[in-house]
Scaffold this motif. Structure first.
Motif, short mmCIF file in Angstrom:
data_model
loop_
_atom_site.label_atom_id
_atom_site.label_comp_id
_atom_site.label_asym_id
_atom_site.label_seq_id
_atom_site.Cartn_x
_atom_site.Cartn_y
_atom_site.Cartn_z
N MET A 1 0.82 -1.20 0.00
CA MET A 1 0.00 0.00 0.00
C MET A 1 0.86 1.26 0.00
SD MET A 1 -3.47 -0.30 2.17
CE MET A 1 -3.34 -1.98 2.69
N GLY A 2 2.01 1.16 0.67
CA GLY A 2 2.92 2.30 0.66
C GLY A 2 3.38 2.63 -0.75
N LEU A 3 3.66 1.60 -1.54
CA LEU A 3 4.06 1.82 -2.93
C LEU A 3 2.94 2.47 -3.73
CD1 LEU A 3 6.13 1.40 -5.20
CD2 LEU A 3 5.07 -0.84 -5.61
N VAL A 4 1.71 2.03 -3.50
CA VAL A 4 0.55 2.62 -4.18
C VAL A 4 0.44 4.10 -3.83
CG1 VAL A 4 -1.98 2.61 -4.28
CG2 VAL A 4 -0.72 0.47 -4.41
N ILE A 5 0.60 4.42 -2.55
CA ILE A 5 0.51 5.82 -2.11
C ILE A 5 1.60 6.66 -2.77
CG2 ILE A 5 0.85 7.34 -0.10
CD1 ILE A 5 -0.62 5.19 1.58
N ILE A 6 2.82 6.12 -2.84
CA ILE A 6 3.93 6.88 -3.42
C ILE A 6 3.74 7.08 -4.92
CG2 ILE A 6 6.40 6.78 -3.94
CD1 ILE A 6 6.71 5.47 -1.13
N VAL A 7 3.39 6.02 -5.64
CA VAL A 7 3.21 6.15 -7.10
C VAL A 7 2.04 7.08 -7.42
CG1 VAL A 7 2.62 4.88 -9.21
CG2 VAL A 7 4.29 3.94 -7.62
N ALA A 8 0.94 6.90 -6.70
CA ALA A 8 -0.21 7.79 -6.90
C ALA A 8 0.17 9.23 -6.55
CB ALA A 8 -1.40 7.33 -6.06
N GLY A 9 0.99 9.39 -5.53
CA GLY A 9 1.44 10.72 -5.14
C GLY A 9 2.31 11.38 -6.19
N MET A 10 3.14 10.61 -6.85
CA MET A 10 3.96 11.18 -7.94
C MET A 10 3.06 11.68 -9.06
SD MET A 10 7.33 8.67 -8.01
CE MET A 10 6.54 7.48 -9.03
N ILE A 11 2.06 10.90 -9.38
CA ILE A 11 1.11 11.32 -10.42
C ILE A 11 0.33 12.55 -9.94
CG2 ILE A 11 -0.97 10.65 -11.69
CD1 ILE A 11 0.20 7.72 -11.54
N GLY A 12 -0.12 12.51 -8.70
CA GLY A 12 -0.85 13.65 -8.13
C GLY A 12 -0.02 14.91 -8.10
N SER A 13 1.28 14.79 -7.81
CA SER A 13 2.16 15.96 -7.78
C SER A 13 2.23 16.63 -9.14
CB SER A 13 3.57 15.56 -7.34
OG SER A 13 3.58 15.17 -6.00
N VAL A 14 2.36 15.81 -10.16
CA VAL A 14 2.43 16.35 -11.52
C VAL A 14 1.11 17.00 -11.92
CG1 VAL A 14 2.72 15.76 -13.97
CG2 VAL A 14 4.24 14.77 -12.25
N VAL A 15 0.01 16.29 -11.69
CA VAL A 15 -1.31 16.80 -12.06
C VAL A 15 -1.62 18.10 -11.31
CG1 VAL A 15 -3.80 16.34 -11.96
CG2 VAL A 15 -2.23 14.57 -12.77
N CYS A 16 -1.37 18.10 -10.00
CA CYS A 16 -1.64 19.30 -9.20
C CYS A 16 -0.74 20.45 -9.63
CB CYS A 16 -1.44 19.00 -7.71
SG CYS A 16 -2.70 17.92 -7.01
N GLY A 17 0.51 20.15 -9.97
CA GLY A 17 1.41 21.19 -10.45
C GLY A 17 0.93 21.80 -11.76
N VAL A 18 0.45 20.96 -12.66
CA VAL A 18 -0.07 21.45 -13.95
C VAL A 18 -1.31 22.32 -13.72
CG1 VAL A 18 -1.19 20.73 -16.10
CG2 VAL A 18 0.89 19.58 -15.33
N ILE A 19 -2.20 21.87 -12.84
CA ILE A 19 -3.41 22.65 -12.53
C ILE A 19 -3.02 24.01 -11.97
CG2 ILE A 19 -5.42 22.80 -11.00
CD1 ILE A 19 -5.67 19.72 -11.34
N LEU A 20 -2.07 24.01 -11.05
CA LEU A 20 -1.62 25.26 -10.44
C LEU A 20 -0.98 26.18 -11.48
CD1 LEU A 20 -1.54 26.55 -7.64
CD2 LEU A 20 0.75 25.63 -7.38
N ASP A 21 -0.18 25.60 -12.36
CA ASP A 21 0.48 26.39 -13.40
C ASP A 21 -0.52 26.99 -14.38
OD1 ASP A 21 2.93 27.34 -14.61
OD2 ASP A 21 2.54 25.91 -16.24
N LYS A 22 -1.57 26.26 -14.70
CA LYS A 22 -2.58 26.75 -15.64
C LYS A 22 -3.49 27.81 -15.03
CE LYS A 22 -1.66 23.94 -19.08
NZ LYS A 22 -0.91 24.43 -20.21
N THR A 23 -3.83 27.64 -13.73
CA THR A 23 -4.82 28.53 -13.13
C THR A 23 -4.23 29.69 -12.34
OG1 THR A 23 -4.96 27.22 -11.09
CG2 THR A 23 -6.44 26.61 -12.90
N HIS A 24 -3.07 29.49 -11.76
CA HIS A 24 -2.44 30.49 -10.86
C HIS A 24 -3.36 30.87 -9.70
CE1 HIS A 24 1.03 30.97 -13.43
NE2 HIS A 24 0.20 31.08 -14.47
N ARG A 25 -4.24 29.96 -9.33
CA ARG A 25 -5.14 30.16 -8.19
C ARG A 25 -4.57 29.38 -7.00
NH1 ARG A 25 -9.85 32.58 -9.68
NH2 ARG A 25 -10.35 32.56 -11.88
#
Length: 154
Positions: free
Chosen positions: A1-25
């Protein structure tokens, strides 16, 4: 489960970063991901007795939002502390994260041992809610973004 959390977190980091970069909110995205982290933690606590399959699903959500929050938090901190060097705000965030991690793990271990996993999870949720409230109270003064919009040198 730790591996699932880490891999999902890497994907989440990228997605959240892109959202932040696009919206600047910064504050809205930070607060949204924080609330989703709280909800994922609540779901984690609720599905704990139901076996591995639901835990893997909820762990994926937990990883996406909790680890996805990290780059958003760093960027928001840089925005709020500009023109202070990014290394200062990042360093302070890292130190505070380590201190809170040590306190929560040490305290959480004692709570888990004496009171069980339900009380421990409630304590984690309360901690997240406290952080969420604190984040909601932050005034969103995007200094670096304002300078970049005026054509200034960042």
């Amino acid at each position: 489960m730790g591996l699932v959390i880490i891999v999902a977190g890497m994907i989440g980091s990228v997605v959240c970063g892109v959202i932040l970069d696009k919206t600047h909110r910064y504050k809205q995205v930070t607060l949204s991901v924080y609330v989703l982290s709280v909800l994922a933690m609540v779901a984690f606590a609720l599905v704990l007795p139901y076996g591995l399959l639901p835990m893997f699903f909820v762990s994926t959500l937990l990883g996406v939002f909790m680890i996805g929050y990290v780059p958003i938090g760093f960027e928001f901190a840089v925005e709020l502390t500009y023109p202070v060097a990014e290394v200062n705000s990042s360093g302070l965030l890292n130190v505070s994260a380590q201190i809170f991690g040590i306190v929560l793990i040490a305290g959480g271990g004692a709570i888990l041992e004496h009171y069980g996993d339900k009380i421990f999870n409630i304590c984690l949720i309360v901690s997240l809610v406290g952080g969420c409230i604190t984040t909601a109270l932050i005034k969103s003064d995007l200094r670096r973004y304002k300078v970049s919009q005026k054509g200034g040198d960042i």
